[in-house]
Write an enzyme that holds these catalytic residues in place. Structure first.
Site, mmCIF file in Angstrom:
data_model
loop_
_atom_site.group_PDB
_atom_site.id
_atom_site.type_symbol
_atom_site.label_atom_id
_atom_site.label_comp_id
_atom_site.label_asym_id
_atom_site.label_seq_id
_atom_site.Cartn_x
_atom_site.Cartn_y
_atom_site.Cartn_z
ATOM 1 N N GLU A 136 -12.528 -37.625 18.007
ATOM 2 C CA GLU A 136 -13.736 -36.983 17.460
ATOM 3 C C GLU A 136 -15.076 -37.586 17.895
ATOM 4 O O GLU A 136 -15.958 -37.793 17.066
ATOM 5 C CB GLU A 136 -13.658 -37.004 15.926
ATOM 6 N N GLU A 243 -2.826 -31.400 14.688
ATOM 7 C CA GLU A 243 -3.045 -31.470 13.230
ATOM 8 C C GLU A 243 -3.075 -30.063 12.625
ATOM 9 O O GLU A 243 -3.910 -29.743 11.782
ATOM 10 C CB GLU A 243 -4.356 -32.206 12.928
HETATM 11 C C1 GLA Z 1 -9.124 -35.818 11.134
HETATM 12 C C2 GLA Z 1 -8.334 -37.022 11.570
HETATM 13 C C3 GLA Z 1 -7.065 -37.137 10.810
HETATM 14 C C4 GLA Z 1 -7.239 -36.878 9.342
HETATM 15 C C5 GLA Z 1 -7.897 -35.551 9.145
HETATM 16 C C6 GLA Z 1 -8.015 -35.283 7.679
HETATM 17 O O1 GLA Z 1 -8.667 -34.652 11.660
HETATM 18 O O2 GLA Z 1 -8.032 -37.030 12.928
HETATM 19 O O3 GLA Z 1 -6.559 -38.418 10.975
HETATM 20 O O4 GLA Z 1 -8.023 -37.889 8.774
HETATM 21 O O5 GLA Z 1 -9.161 -35.615 9.748
HETATM 22 O O6 GLA Z 1 -6.843 -35.605 6.997
#
Ligand code: GLA
Length: 338
Positions: A136, A243
């Site tokens: 990020e 994710e």
């Molecule tokens: C981001 C992070 C994850 C997690 C999500 C929320 O996407 O990469 O590790 O913290 O936020 O759960």
């Protein structure tokens, strides 16, 4: 752990395409053990390998919880993804500070980063097959490429390349990923593309891009997801959904009154999951993993986030860990093939 399943194993159904993963934590590996072992063949630590979890003080590493998840993966023969080495969140404050509370120098920050990466990646060398090395760093809005953080302020932009170099040295076999969200938004997509392209042109050892895929029942559109896959894949990188979850609420929906998802929400969610997996199958040559950010709706990070007091139902299995229609829509893509 005793439980019989009548529905087919998701990871076995998708064996010809890509591994199916789930984010887990020490609680869910107990509460959802049978479900995970039946349907998934890869896991990611939800929080337990993040900087703040494993390295709370300069001279102290705390690997107990991370080790527990690694042992769970090995006990059940699951692949393990590492998450995450360099991030602006969930990172210990001391990392950026000198002994008297001022800012550390660039050299010292990079030295600490290297020591951290050597220790963490080195500990699981040969057992964790892929790492989210940097998480990020792209700014969501505006023309600035990188988000401002203590990393950029102290080390400048080069900390990103350095992180990949250190990770590659610590485990030359591990696949190294950059990972980010809002990855299918055209504006952010182009910025992520620019970063990835410049890393590749500098000869940085990066092998893949992790599309976080925290999506909802309305957004992003399948066309936007397709365009994003095409764009990133044009760089020759491997792609993973790292994710995945599909919130039943629109981004700006703040309602908190629901005790159950509405029929309309579930219908849209099922259709989304089907469309998304259809697309993933189409791009199976570049997609090397699909990881959900959770397993079943009895536990999701989206409960109470970003709206306090609100439950969410973003996954393929319901609060009783039974398959939702969304599961069957994804399974049927493979079961009903001619
Ligand atoms: C981001 C992070 C994850 C997690 C999500 C929320 O996407 O990469 O590790 O913290 O936020 O759960």
């Amino acid at each position: 752990m005793n439980r019989t399943f009548t529905e087919p194993s998701l990871h076995q159904l998708y064996a010809d395409y890509f591994p199916i993963g789930a984010a887990v934590n020490p609680r869910t590996i107990r509460q959802q053990e049978a479900l995970i072992a039946h349907h998934f063949n890869s896991i990611t630590a939800e929080n337990e390998m993040k900087f703040i979890s494993v390295h709370p003080d300069p001279d102290r590493y705390t690997f107990e919880r991370a080790d527990e998840l690694m042992a769970f993966a090995e006990r059940h023969g699951l692949k393990m993804r590492g998450h995450t080495l360099v991030w602006h969140n969930q990172t210990s404050g001391w990392l950026f500070e000198d002994k008297i509370g001022g800012r550390v120098s660039r050299e010292e920050l990079l030295r600490r980063m290297k020591e951290h990466i050597d220790t963490v990646v080195g500990r699981y060398r040969g057992r964790i097959y892929a790492w989210d090395v940097v998480n990020e760093v792209i700014a969501d809005e505006g023309e600035e490429l990188l988000r401002r953080s203590l990393w950029t302020e102290i080390a400048g932009d080069s900390f990103i390349a350095k992180a990949f170099e250190y990770a590659h040295a610590a485990d030359p076999e591990a696949e190294l990923f950059y990972n980010d969200y809002n990855e299918s938004n055209p504006h952010k997509r182009e910025k992520i593309y620019r970063l990835l392209k410049s890393l590749i042109e500098q000869g940085v050892p990066i092998h893949g891009f992790g599309m976080q895929a925290h999506w909802n029942i309305y957004d992003p559109s399948i066309d936007e997801i397709r365009a994003a896959i095409e764009r990133y894949a044009s760089l020759g990188l491997k792609l993973q959904l790292t994710e995945l979850d599909i919130s039943v609420f629109a981004f700006d929906d703040r309602r908190t009154d629901l005790k159950e998802p509405t029929a309309e929400m579930l219908k849209l969610q099922e259709a989304r999951y089907e469309d998304i997996f259809k697309l993933l199958i189409e791009y199976r040559d570049v997609i090397t993993g699909v990881t959900f950010w959770g397993t079943a709706d009895d536990y999701t990070w989206l409960d109470h986030f970003p709206v306090r007091g609100r439950k969410n139902w973003p996954l393929l299995f319901d609060t009783r860990q039974e398959p939702k229609n969304a599961y069957w829509r994804v399974a049927n893509l493979v079961l009903k093939q001619p």
